[in-house]
Design a protein around this motif. Structure first.
Motif, PDB file in Angstrom:
ATOM      1  N   VAL A  29       0.866  -1.327   0.014  1.00 16.22           N
ATOM      2  CA  VAL A  29       0.070  -0.129   0.000  1.00 16.22           C
ATOM      3  C   VAL A  29       1.019   1.149   0.006  1.00 16.22           C
ATOM      4  N   PHE A  30       1.944   1.279   0.882  1.00 13.31           N
ATOM      5  CA  PHE A  30       2.902   2.489   1.003  1.00 13.31           C
ATOM      6  C   PHE A  30       3.619   2.758  -0.466  1.00 13.31           C
ATOM      7  N   VAL A  31       4.053   1.864  -1.270  1.00 10.19           N
ATOM      8  CA  VAL A  31       4.899   1.771  -2.300  1.00 10.19           C
ATOM      9  C   VAL A  31       3.619   2.232  -3.508  1.00 10.19           C
ATOM     10  N   LEU A  32       2.549   1.544  -3.556  1.00 11.92           N
ATOM     11  CA  LEU A  32       1.537   2.180  -4.378  1.00 11.92           C
ATOM     12  C   LEU A  32       1.333   3.405  -4.409  1.00 11.92           C
ATOM     13  N   ALA A  33       1.132   3.960  -3.044  1.00 10.32           N
ATOM     14  CA  ALA A  33       0.437   5.267  -2.922  1.00 10.32           C
ATOM     15  C   ALA A  33       1.745   6.170  -3.169  1.00 10.32           C
ATOM     16  N   ALA A  34       2.877   5.977  -2.812  1.00  8.97           N
ATOM     17  CA  ALA A  34       4.112   6.769  -3.036  1.00  8.97           C
ATOM     18  C   ALA A  34       4.230   6.847  -4.654  1.00  8.97           C
ATOM     19  N   MET A  35       3.983   5.763  -5.313  1.00  6.94           N
ATOM     20  CA  MET A  35       4.208   5.628  -6.982  1.00  6.94           C
ATOM     21  C   MET A  35       3.137   6.489  -7.575  1.00  6.94           C
ATOM     22  N   ILE A  36       1.868   6.372  -6.923  1.00  5.83           N
ATOM     23  CA  ILE A  36       0.593   7.269  -7.467  1.00  5.83           C
ATOM     24  C   ILE A  36       1.173   8.682  -7.303  1.00  5.83           C
ATOM     25  N   LEU A  39       3.066  18.680 -12.921  1.00  4.11           N
ATOM     26  CA  LEU A  39       4.088  19.627 -13.063  1.00  4.11           C
ATOM     27  C   LEU A  39       4.613  19.793 -14.424  1.00  4.11           C
ATOM     28  N   ARG A  40       4.412  18.632 -15.153  1.00  4.37           N
ATOM     29  CA  ARG A  40       4.673  18.690 -16.711  1.00  4.37           C
ATOM     30  C   ARG A  40       3.746  19.675 -17.402  1.00  4.37           C
ATOM     31  N   TYR A  41       2.618  19.252 -17.315  1.00  2.00           N
ATOM     32  CA  TYR A  41       1.533  20.065 -18.014  1.00  2.00           C
ATOM     33  C   TYR A  41       0.978  21.208 -17.475  1.00  2.00           C
ATOM     34  N   GLY A  42       1.088  21.424 -16.160  1.00  2.00           N
ATOM     35  CA  GLY A  42       0.689  22.588 -15.550  1.00  2.00           C
ATOM     36  C   GLY A  42       1.638  23.714 -15.476  1.00  2.00           C
ATOM     37  N   PHE A  43       2.823  23.370 -15.139  1.00  2.00           N
ATOM     38  CA  PHE A  43       4.096  24.214 -14.766  1.00  2.00           C
ATOM     39  C   PHE A  43       5.195  24.164 -15.683  1.00  2.00           C
ATOM     40  N   ASP A  44       5.032  23.183 -16.803  1.00  3.30           N
ATOM     41  CA  ASP A  44       6.200  23.108 -17.442  1.00  3.30           C
ATOM     42  C   ASP A  44       7.363  22.800 -16.982  1.00  3.30           C
ATOM     43  N   SER A  45       7.631  21.969 -15.782  1.00  7.23           N
ATOM     44  CA  SER A  45       8.596  21.464 -15.206  1.00  7.23           C
ATOM     45  C   SER A  45       8.191  20.089 -14.870  1.00  7.23           C
ATOM     46  N   GLY A  46       9.252  19.399 -13.804  1.00 10.21           N
ATOM     47  CA  GLY A  46       8.845  18.090 -13.583  1.00 10.21           C
ATOM     48  C   GLY A  46      10.085  17.576 -12.606  1.00 10.21           C
ATOM     49  N   ILE A  47       9.751  16.419 -12.089  1.00 11.21           N
ATOM     50  CA  ILE A  47      10.716  15.753 -10.982  1.00 11.21           C
ATOM     51  C   ILE A  47      11.373  14.623 -12.160  1.00 11.21           C
ATOM     52  N   THR A  48      12.933  14.880 -11.975  1.00 14.86           N
ATOM     53  CA  THR A  48      13.370  13.861 -12.994  1.00 14.86           C
ATOM     54  C   THR A  48      13.578  12.392 -12.623  1.00 14.86           C
ATOM     55  N   VAL A  49      13.519  12.244 -11.433  1.00 14.10           N
ATOM     56  CA  VAL A  49      13.715  11.017 -10.924  1.00 14.10           C
ATOM     57  C   VAL A  49      12.482  10.136 -11.010  1.00 14.10           C
ATOM     58  N   THR A  50      11.220  10.763 -11.305  1.00  9.72           N
ATOM     59  CA  THR A  50       9.948  10.142 -11.174  1.00  9.72           C
ATOM     60  C   THR A  50       9.900   8.799 -12.020  1.00  9.72           C
ATOM     61  N   ASP A  51      10.420   8.856 -13.197  1.00 13.06           N
ATOM     62  CA  ASP A  51      10.161   7.892 -14.043  1.00 13.06           C
ATOM     63  C   ASP A  51      11.229   6.517 -13.657  1.00 13.06           C
ATOM     64  N   VAL A  53      12.307   6.083 -10.447  1.00 11.93           N
ATOM     65  CA  VAL A  53      11.919   5.459  -9.361  1.00 11.93           C
ATOM     66  C   VAL A  53      10.663   4.856  -9.168  1.00 11.93           C
ATOM     67  N   SER A  54       9.865   5.158 -10.193  1.00 13.09           N
ATOM     68  CA  SER A  54       8.403   4.544 -10.100  1.00 13.09           C
ATOM     69  C   SER A  54       8.666   3.239 -11.065  1.00 13.09           C
ATOM     70  N   ARG A  55       9.705   3.215 -11.802  1.00 14.94           N
ATOM     71  CA  ARG A  55       9.868   1.696 -12.523  1.00 14.94           C
ATOM     72  C   ARG A  55      10.377   0.786 -11.606  1.00 14.94           C
ATOM     73  N   MET A  56      11.166   1.306 -10.668  1.00 15.20           N
ATOM     74  CA  MET A  56      11.697   0.298  -9.546  1.00 15.20           C
ATOM     75  C   MET A  56      10.491   0.077  -8.787  1.00 15.20           C
ATOM     76  N   MET A  57       9.836   0.763  -8.396  1.00 18.04           N
ATOM     77  CA  MET A  57       8.631   0.514  -7.475  1.00 18.04           C
ATOM     78  C   MET A  57       7.425  -0.497  -8.078  1.00 18.04           C
ATOM     79  N   PHE A  58       7.566  -0.078  -9.288  1.00 17.75           N
ATOM     80  CA  PHE A  58       6.506  -1.072 -10.049  1.00 17.75           C
ATOM     81  C   PHE A  58       7.101  -2.709 -10.083  1.00 17.75           C
ATOM     82  N   VAL A  59       8.489  -2.835 -10.117  1.00 18.65           N
ATOM     83  CA  VAL A  59       9.057  -4.194 -10.027  1.00 18.65           C
ATOM     84  C   VAL A  59       8.824  -4.519  -8.613  1.00 18.65           C
ATOM     85  N   TRP A  60       9.176  -3.807  -7.854  1.00 16.65           N
ATOM     86  CA  TRP A  60       8.751  -4.263  -6.191  1.00 16.65           C
ATOM     87  C   TRP A  60       7.475  -4.556  -5.756  1.00 16.65           C
TER      88      TRP A  60
END
Length: 177
Positions: free
Chosen positions: A26-33, A42-54, A56-63
């Motif tokens: 539950v914790f990992v899924l909530a953090a990934m969401i 951030l990407r579509y609203g503010f034209d920025s983003g968090i670079t590590v998201t892709d 980290v979320s890929r690693m979280m999906f495997v876990w």
């Protein structure tokens, strides 16, 4: 046949581990969401983003996949076609469950040994953006193989000693909530 008290104690301990594993999921899924949704905003609203998201979320999906496989294995909710086995008398059914769980144990051994080798090779390799060791991704199948192997070992013992029809879960098979 009623299992001895030590077996029921082990089953209760396994249920506690399952509850902790589900809380982790539950914790990992909530953090990934939160990470992915926040990055989209951030990407579509503010034209920025968090670079590590892709990464980290890929690693979280495997876990999530491998930790979820342990939980599914413990609850006996994996996909299976068992109409032939269910039609067998008690003793042949127990033998088939025992052989099936021994085959699962062999597969888990292959998975754990392969993932361990990949973990050893990839501790020095880091993900390009986050800098996390890529061995963290291979730790998920390693832990998943150990967890599923423990469940299969308990099920094999249950089938061998006749405590159940081959499942050491506490109570009946859980068909979902």
């Amino acid at each position: 046949m009623q299992p001895p008290p030590i077996v029921t104690g082990i089953v209760r301990a396994a249920d506690l581990v399952l509850a902790a594993l589900e809380a982790f999921l539950v914790f990992v899924l909530a953090a990934m969401i939160v990470l992915v949704f926040g990055n989209v905003v951030l990407r579509y609203g503010f034209d920025s983003g968090i670079t590590v998201t892709d990464e980290v979320s890929r690693m979280m999906f495997v876990w999530i996949a491998f930790a979820g496989a342990i939980a599914v294995s413990r609850r006996h909710q994996q996909l299976g076609v068992d109409f032939v086995v269910a039609a067998l008398p008690v003793l042949p059914r127990r033998i088939v469950h025992l052989l099936g769980n021994l085959a699962i144990l062999f597969c888990c051994w292959v998975l754990v040994s392969g993932a361990w080798g990949q973990m050893q090779l990839n501790w020095i390799n880091t993900a390009p953006v986050s800098g996390l060791p890529t061995a963290l991704t291979y730790a998920a199948p390693w832990l998943g193989g150990i967890g599923i192997g423990c469940v299969a070992f308990a099920n094999a013992l249950g089938a061998a000693f006749g405590y159940t029809a081959g499942a050491m879960a506490s109570g009946e098979e859980d068909h979902g909530a």
